[in-house]
Design a protein around this motif. Structure first.
Motif, PDB file in Angstrom:
ATOM      1  N   LYS A   1       0.829  -1.210   0.000  1.00  0.00           N
ATOM      2  CA  LYS A   1       0.000   0.000   0.000  1.00  0.00           C
ATOM      3  C   LYS A   1       0.867   1.265   0.000  1.00  0.00           C
ATOM      4  O   LYS A   1       0.378   2.363  -0.294  1.00  0.00           O
ATOM      5  CB  LYS A   1      -0.949   0.015   1.190  1.00  0.00           C
ATOM      6  CG  LYS A   1      -2.178  -0.899   1.119  1.00  0.00           C
ATOM      7  CD  LYS A   1      -1.958  -2.198   0.454  1.00  0.00           C
ATOM      8  CE  LYS A   1      -3.097  -3.150   0.427  1.00  0.00           C
ATOM      9  NZ  LYS A   1      -2.808  -4.359  -0.361  1.00  0.00           N
ATOM     10  N   TYR A   2       2.147   1.134   0.375  1.00  0.00           N
ATOM     11  CA  TYR A   2       3.050   2.285   0.244  1.00  0.00           C
ATOM     12  C   TYR A   2       3.235   2.635  -1.230  1.00  0.00           C
ATOM     13  O   TYR A   2       3.072   3.783  -1.638  1.00  0.00           O
ATOM     14  CB  TYR A   2       4.420   1.975   0.861  1.00  0.00           C
ATOM     15  CG  TYR A   2       4.502   2.183   2.352  1.00  0.00           C
ATOM     16  CD1 TYR A   2       4.218   3.433   2.911  1.00  0.00           C
ATOM     17  CD2 TYR A   2       4.876   1.149   3.206  1.00  0.00           C
ATOM     18  CE1 TYR A   2       4.303   3.633   4.282  1.00  0.00           C
ATOM     19  CE2 TYR A   2       4.960   1.344   4.579  1.00  0.00           C
ATOM     20  CZ  TYR A   2       4.674   2.585   5.110  1.00  0.00           C
ATOM     21  OH  TYR A   2       4.747   2.789   6.459  1.00  0.00           O
ATOM     22  N   THR A   3       3.588   1.617  -2.034  1.00  0.00           N
ATOM     23  CA  THR A   3       3.841   1.905  -3.450  1.00  0.00           C
ATOM     24  C   THR A   3       2.534   2.152  -4.205  1.00  0.00           C
ATOM     25  O   THR A   3       2.485   2.993  -5.108  1.00  0.00           O
ATOM     26  CB  THR A   3       4.647   0.762  -4.104  1.00  0.00           C
ATOM     27  OG1 THR A   3       4.117  -0.496  -3.689  1.00  0.00           O
ATOM     28  CG2 THR A   3       6.110   0.840  -3.712  1.00  0.00           C
ATOM     29  N   ALA A   4       1.467   1.419  -3.807  1.00  0.00           N
ATOM     30  CA  ALA A   4       0.163   1.666  -4.451  1.00  0.00           C
ATOM     31  C   ALA A   4      -0.234   3.125  -4.220  1.00  0.00           C
ATOM     32  O   ALA A   4      -0.711   3.814  -5.131  1.00  0.00           O
ATOM     33  CB  ALA A   4      -0.892   0.727  -3.879  1.00  0.00           C
TER      34      ALA A   4
ATOM     35  N   ASP B   1     -12.981  -0.172  -7.008  1.00  0.00           N
ATOM     36  CA  ASP B   1     -11.767  -0.127  -7.816  1.00  0.00           C
ATOM     37  C   ASP B   1     -10.632  -0.548  -6.872  1.00  0.00           C
ATOM     38  O   ASP B   1     -10.679  -0.252  -5.682  1.00  0.00           O
ATOM     39  CB  ASP B   1     -11.555   1.318  -8.306  1.00  0.00           C
ATOM     40  CG  ASP B   1     -10.363   1.452  -9.240  1.00  0.00           C
ATOM     41  OD1 ASP B   1      -9.759   0.428  -9.605  1.00  0.00           O
ATOM     42  OD2 ASP B   1     -10.032   2.596  -9.600  1.00  0.00           O
ATOM     43  N   SER B   2      -9.616  -1.218  -7.419  1.00  0.00           N
ATOM     44  CA  SER B   2      -8.528  -1.646  -6.539  1.00  0.00           C
ATOM     45  C   SER B   2      -7.403  -0.603  -6.435  1.00  0.00           C
ATOM     46  O   SER B   2      -6.421  -0.821  -5.741  1.00  0.00           O
ATOM     47  CB  SER B   2      -7.960  -2.992  -7.015  1.00  0.00           C
ATOM     48  OG  SER B   2      -7.535  -2.887  -8.350  1.00  0.00           O
ATOM     49  N   ARG B   3      -7.593   0.534  -7.102  1.00  0.00           N
ATOM     50  CA  ARG B   3      -6.546   1.575  -7.067  1.00  0.00           C
ATOM     51  C   ARG B   3      -5.998   1.885  -5.659  1.00  0.00           C
ATOM     52  O   ARG B   3      -4.783   2.021  -5.506  1.00  0.00           O
ATOM     53  CB  ARG B   3      -7.103   2.868  -7.692  1.00  0.00           C
ATOM     54  CG  ARG B   3      -6.199   4.086  -7.578  1.00  0.00           C
ATOM     55  CD  ARG B   3      -5.571   4.446  -8.897  1.00  0.00           C
ATOM     56  NE  ARG B   3      -4.129   4.407  -8.836  1.00  0.00           N
ATOM     57  CZ  ARG B   3      -3.329   4.610  -9.885  1.00  0.00           C
ATOM     58  NH1 ARG B   3      -3.819   4.843 -11.060  1.00  0.00           N
ATOM     59  NH2 ARG B   3      -2.036   4.553  -9.770  1.00  0.00           N
ATOM     60  N   PRO B   4      -6.842   2.028  -4.641  1.00  0.00           N
ATOM     61  CA  PRO B   4      -6.298   2.402  -3.323  1.00  0.00           C
ATOM     62  C   PRO B   4      -5.331   1.353  -2.764  1.00  0.00           C
ATOM     63  O   PRO B   4      -4.521   1.666  -1.901  1.00  0.00           O
ATOM     64  CB  PRO B   4      -7.535   2.486  -2.416  1.00  0.00           C
ATOM     65  CG  PRO B   4      -8.717   2.486  -3.313  1.00  0.00           C
ATOM     66  CD  PRO B   4      -8.304   1.917  -4.627  1.00  0.00           C
ATOM     67  N   ALA B   5      -5.422   0.118  -3.235  1.00  0.00           N
ATOM     68  CA  ALA B   5      -4.640  -0.958  -2.617  1.00  0.00           C
ATOM     69  C   ALA B   5      -3.646  -1.611  -3.566  1.00  0.00           C
ATOM     70  O   ALA B   5      -2.914  -2.500  -3.170  1.00  0.00           O
ATOM     71  CB  ALA B   5      -5.588  -2.035  -2.088  1.00  0.00           C
ATOM     72  N   SER B   6      -3.630  -1.169  -4.813  1.00  0.00           N
ATOM     73  CA  SER B   6      -2.807  -1.894  -5.769  1.00  0.00           C
ATOM     74  C   SER B   6      -2.243  -0.981  -6.852  1.00  0.00           C
ATOM     75  O   SER B   6      -2.973  -0.231  -7.494  1.00  0.00           O
ATOM     76  CB  SER B   6      -3.663  -3.037  -6.334  1.00  0.00           C
ATOM     77  OG  SER B   6      -3.442  -3.268  -7.690  1.00  0.00           O
ATOM     78  N   GLY B   7      -0.928  -1.055  -7.006  1.00  0.00           N
ATOM     79  CA  GLY B   7      -0.244  -0.270  -8.042  1.00  0.00           C
ATOM     80  C   GLY B   7       0.668  -1.186  -8.840  1.00  0.00           C
ATOM     81  O   GLY B   7       0.381  -2.381  -8.996  1.00  0.00           O
ATOM     82  N   ALA B   8       1.789  -0.630  -9.306  1.00  0.00           N
ATOM     83  CA  ALA B   8       2.691  -1.402 -10.169  1.00  0.00           C
ATOM     84  C   ALA B   8       3.201  -2.668  -9.490  1.00  0.00           C
ATOM     85  O   ALA B   8       3.455  -3.672 -10.159  1.00  0.00           O
ATOM     86  CB  ALA B   8       3.871  -0.527 -10.583  1.00  0.00           C
TER      87      ALA B   8
END
Ligand SMILES: [Zn+2]
Length: 423
Positions: A172-175, A239-246
């Motif tokens: 969640k830091y990088t997300a 949406d999974s944006r708050p918990a998931s990024g690259a």
């Protein structure tokens, strides 16, 4: 939100019956478990339900081979649920929860999950990660109406599962950082309320990493709370944006390729752990970049882009899907120049925000190592080449703006891949 009741406390297993009645009344229950989770909590859960005058049937998957979330497993649970009007109570973590979540959704019934390990944030998310016809996808379905976790049980979970959950939490830091970037670029504004739901508990977990490594009850409870909270955030945003990024996109590539170690699939949290460290590192390297000294050339034409994607995804349906997504976010000509100017001008602000958002790479790596997360590709049976491959694919698969797009659009993607040898 689908989740109406969440109980996380010491001794919570004894309350399963009363919480079930509060949520569903005196409907019969179907306890879904496998050989392992049945031993962990099958007896107290059944006893608590029976004490509350609930009729309980059981559906137990064998422990060997491990249950797999596919259409067959889902049909088995659904058929069992169809025998009466029972509500599922699933005792287990990721896979069992996904199977039961989807089976219940197909019958339009709510369900309850009793967590056995703080291993993923999927307990409370809508949607189930399921393999259909051999392809992993996230099928739509409601999140559990009730989540219950006994911290005594969570604390005794295998350390690998706790470490997996810690890795999924650190993601969640990088997300969050990717969301900040997308916000600055102007493609995905941050929603403050949802941001706080994920980012405040995350910081508590990081501060308690030593307690988590030592399985202290309070620290493990904080980890579970943080994982639940990111599921709730995804429910709110749809949406999974708050918990998931690259970092998650990297793990999706490994998931598609069935990365395994010693014959067992590498856990979600472990793949994400390497993704998180990789992305933290790539952000940190931005501070070293002297853009004035780098010629911003090297943009791919769409034809070249098409070819790289086709070479990466030999499977036709995956390739088609990926090409459609890649086309949507592909920039060239003036649009690319404008984006590059924007990225170069926002870099100082981005670096300032990084210092607030991301722990230093080395410090994060130490903390993750202490808890038992993998910290190098070799720890999950991959290597530097495998990591470069996964990072390359990760930039192709989803229309979600991340630091990988920043490197790509600046024409610096190969440089980013080179940098990975310094991790
Ligand atoms: Zn995750």
């Amino acid at each position: 939100m689908d989740t109406k009741i969440s109980v996380v406390e010491e001794g919570a297993l004894e309350r399963v019956g009363s919480v079930f009645v509060e949520a569903f009344g005196h409907t019969p229950a179907l306890l879904v478990a496998d050989g392992i989770t049945l031993k962990v909590g099958g007896f107290p859960v059944s006893r608590s339900l029976e004490k509350a005058d609930i009729q309980v049937r059981q559906f137990i998957f064998p422990s060997e081979p491990q249950p797999y979330a596919d259409e067959h497993a889902i049909a088995q649970v659904r058929l069992s649920l169809e025998r009466d009007n029972s509500i599922a109570v699933v005792l287990g973590s990721g896979t069992l929860n996904d199977i039961t979540k989807r089976a219940s959704a197909e019958l339009d019934r709510p369900y309850m999950v009793v967590a056995t390990a703080p291993s993923v944030d999927g307990y409370t998310s809508y949607g189930a990660a399921v393999s259909v016809g051999g392809f992993k996808q996230t099928l739509p379905c409601a999140a559990p109406m009730v989540v219950l976790a006994d911290t005594k049980v969570l604390r005794e979970a295998p350390m690998d599962m706790i470490a997996s959950g810690f890795g999924d939490c650190m993601a969640k830091y990088t997300a969050g950082m990717d969301w900040i970037l997308a916000d600055l670029v102007g493609v995905h504004p941050i929603r403050r309320d949802v941001w706080d739901m994920v980012q405040i508990p995350l910081r508590k977990v990081y501060a308690h990493h030593a307690g988590i490594a030592q399985r202290r009850g309070r620290s493990i409870g904080l980890l579970f709370d943080a994982l639940s909270a990111s599921g709730f955030a995804m429910q709110v945003m749809h949406d999974s944006r708050p918990a998931s990024g690259a970092e998650h996109l990297i793990s999706h590539i490994w998931e598609m390729e069935h990365l395994s170690k010693d014959g067992l699939p590498v856990s979600h949290g472990f793949k994400v752990s390497i993704g998180t460290l990789t992305i933290t590192y790539l952000y940190e390297q931005l501070k070293q970049l002297d853009l004035a000294g780098i010629p911003l050339t090297g943009a791919e034409s769409w034809e070249e882009r098409e070819q790289s994607i086709a070479a990466f995804f030999p499977d036709e349906s995956v390739r088609k899907q990926t090409l459609a997504i890649a086309k949507e976010k592909f920039l060239d000509g003036d649009a690319l120049l404008t984006r590059r100017e924007k990225l170069v001008s926002l870099l100082p602000a981005l670096i300032e925000r990084m210092d607030e958002q991301l722990p230093p790479y080395q410090e994060l790596k130490e903390a993750m190592k202490e808890v038992g997360c993998p910290v190098s590709p070799a720890d999950i049976a991959s290597n530097l080449e495998g990591l470069r491959h996964a990072v390359t694919g990760a930039q192709m698969i989803r229309n979600r703006y991340t630091v990988l797009d920043l490197y790509y659009e600046l024409g610096l993607f190969d440089l980013a891949l080179d940098m990975l040898s310094g991790m």
